[in-house]
Design a protein around this motif. Sequence first.
Motif, PDB file in Angstrom:
ATOM      1  N   TYR A   8      56.325 -45.094 -62.600  1.00 52.14           N
ATOM      2  CA  TYR A   8      56.648 -43.861 -61.883  1.00 52.14           C
ATOM      3  C   TYR A   8      58.063 -43.993 -61.342  1.00 52.14           C
ATOM      4  CZ  TYR A   8      51.717 -42.473 -61.785  1.00 52.14           C
ATOM      5  OH  TYR A   8      50.440 -42.100 -62.136  1.00 52.14           O
ATOM      6  N   LYS A   9      58.795 -42.907 -61.378  1.00 52.67           N
ATOM      7  CA  LYS A   9      60.140 -42.866 -60.809  1.00 52.67           C
ATOM      8  C   LYS A   9      60.118 -41.889 -59.642  1.00 52.67           C
ATOM      9  CE  LYS A   9      62.369 -45.103 -64.187  1.00 52.67           C
ATOM     10  NZ  LYS A   9      63.336 -46.139 -64.068  1.00 52.67           N
ATOM     11  N   ALA A  10      60.737 -42.281 -58.546  1.00 52.99           N
ATOM     12  CA  ALA A  10      60.747 -41.413 -57.359  1.00 52.99           C
ATOM     13  C   ALA A  10      62.135 -41.388 -56.739  1.00 52.99           C
ATOM     14  CB  ALA A  10      59.727 -41.900 -56.335  1.00 52.99           C
ATOM     15  N   LYS A  11      62.630 -40.190 -56.540  1.00 56.77           N
ATOM     16  CA  LYS A  11      63.817 -39.976 -55.725  1.00 56.77           C
ATOM     17  C   LYS A  11      63.302 -39.500 -54.383  1.00 56.77           C
ATOM     18  CE  LYS A  11      66.942 -38.698 -59.425  1.00 56.77           C
ATOM     19  NZ  LYS A  11      67.799 -37.635 -59.977  1.00 56.77           N
ATOM     20  N   VAL A  12      63.633 -40.235 -53.343  1.00 50.72           N
ATOM     21  CA  VAL A  12      63.101 -39.922 -52.022  1.00 50.72           C
ATOM     22  C   VAL A  12      64.255 -39.706 -51.055  1.00 50.72           C
ATOM     23  CG1 VAL A  12      61.585 -40.674 -50.154  1.00 50.72           C
ATOM     24  CG2 VAL A  12      61.093 -41.385 -52.501  1.00 50.72           C
ATOM     25  N   SER A  13      64.215 -38.585 -50.369  1.00 52.42           N
ATOM     26  CA  SER A  13      65.200 -38.277 -49.338  1.00 52.42           C
ATOM     27  C   SER A  13      64.506 -38.360 -47.991  1.00 52.42           C
ATOM     28  CB  SER A  13      65.764 -36.872 -49.569  1.00 52.42           C
ATOM     29  OG  SER A  13      66.674 -36.550 -48.547  1.00 52.42           O
ATOM     30  N   LEU A  14      64.936 -39.303 -47.165  1.00 57.51           N
ATOM     31  CA  LEU A  14      64.362 -39.511 -45.836  1.00 57.51           C
ATOM     32  C   LEU A  14      65.256 -38.874 -44.794  1.00 57.51           C
ATOM     33  CD1 LEU A  14      62.393 -40.925 -43.800  1.00 57.51           C
ATOM     34  CD2 LEU A  14      63.984 -42.860 -43.861  1.00 57.51           C
ATOM     35  N   SER A  15      64.664 -38.050 -43.941  1.00 62.04           N
ATOM     36  CA  SER A  15      65.364 -37.455 -42.799  1.00 62.04           C
ATOM     37  C   SER A  15      64.516 -37.716 -41.568  1.00 62.04           C
ATOM     38  CB  SER A  15      65.552 -35.951 -42.994  1.00 62.04           C
ATOM     39  OG  SER A  15      66.336 -35.689 -44.119  1.00 62.04           O
ATOM     40  N   ASP A  16      64.747 -38.875 -40.925  1.00 56.89           N
ATOM     41  CA  ASP A  16      63.992 -39.252 -39.735  1.00 56.89           C
ATOM     42  C   ASP A  16      64.679 -38.632 -38.520  1.00 56.89           C
ATOM     43  OD1 ASP A  16      62.778 -40.459 -37.541  1.00 56.89           O
ATOM     44  OD2 ASP A  16      62.559 -42.391 -38.558  1.00 56.89           O
ATOM     45  N   LEU A  17      64.166 -37.501 -38.083  1.00 53.00           N
ATOM     46  CA  LEU A  17      64.792 -36.754 -37.004  1.00 53.00           C
ATOM     47  C   LEU A  17      64.643 -37.440 -35.653  1.00 53.00           C
ATOM     48  CD1 LEU A  17      63.641 -33.195 -38.128  1.00 53.00           C
ATOM     49  CD2 LEU A  17      65.797 -34.365 -38.623  1.00 53.00           C
ATOM     50  N   ASP A  18      63.611 -38.247 -35.485  1.00 51.02           N
ATOM     51  CA  ASP A  18      63.391 -38.933 -34.218  1.00 51.02           C
ATOM     52  C   ASP A  18      64.380 -40.084 -34.003  1.00 51.02           C
ATOM     53  OD1 ASP A  18      61.258 -37.250 -33.652  1.00 51.02           O
ATOM     54  OD2 ASP A  18      59.783 -38.604 -34.530  1.00 51.02           O
TER      55      ASP A  18
END
Length: 185
Positions: A8-18
Motif C-alpha cells: 500500500y502507498k500512502a501520502k499523508v498530510s498531518l496538520s496537528d492544530l494543537d
Amino acid sequence: MALKAIIYKAKVSLSDLDHNIYADHELTLARHPSETEERMMIRLLAFVLNAPENNDQGLLEFGKDMWEADEPALSQHDLTGLLMHWIELGQPDEKKLVRLCGRSKKVSVYTFATTATTWWAGLEGKFTRVNNLNVWQIPAAESQELAKLAQRSMDLTVTPQEGVLFVGEGDRTVEIKPVRLCGGQ
C-alpha cells in the motif's frame, strides 16, 4: 506457496492544530497476508501520530511484528542505535510490556479491539510504577470506519484537534476519539 505481502502507498498530510506540527509523509506499507486492513490503518495512524518533527533523534520505522513476534509494529532508534520508542498494536501480554518498558525510553500501545477494555482492566494495576508506558484505545467502531479508507493508493489528511482525530480520504472523513488508558505524555 507462501502468500506475499500486499503493498500500500500512502501520502499523508498531518496538520496537528494543537501542537502546531505540520508534516507530509509518503509511506509504503507492506500488509502481511494475515494482517487486516483495520490493523494496517491503525499502524499507519500510529506512525503519523508519533513521527518526530525531524530526524535529529532518529527515524520512526515500521517493524516486522507480523513476521517476527519479538519485533515492534514501529520503532525509533536514536543516531547511536539506542531504542527510544517501541510501538505495539493490539493487546500485548504483561511480561512483554514489562520487558519493553525496561528496554526502551518510551513504549506506546494502540489497542483497537472490542475486548480492549477487558484486556486493560486485567493489567492496569500492574503498571502504576511505570512512567514510560502509554496505552491508547481506539474505539472499535471508529477503527472499523478507519479501515474503510484503506486503498492500495491513499491520499490522507490527518488533523488532530482537541483530542479528536479527523482522518480524511477524498470526500470521506472518519472522526476518531482515542482514549488514554495509561500514561501522561
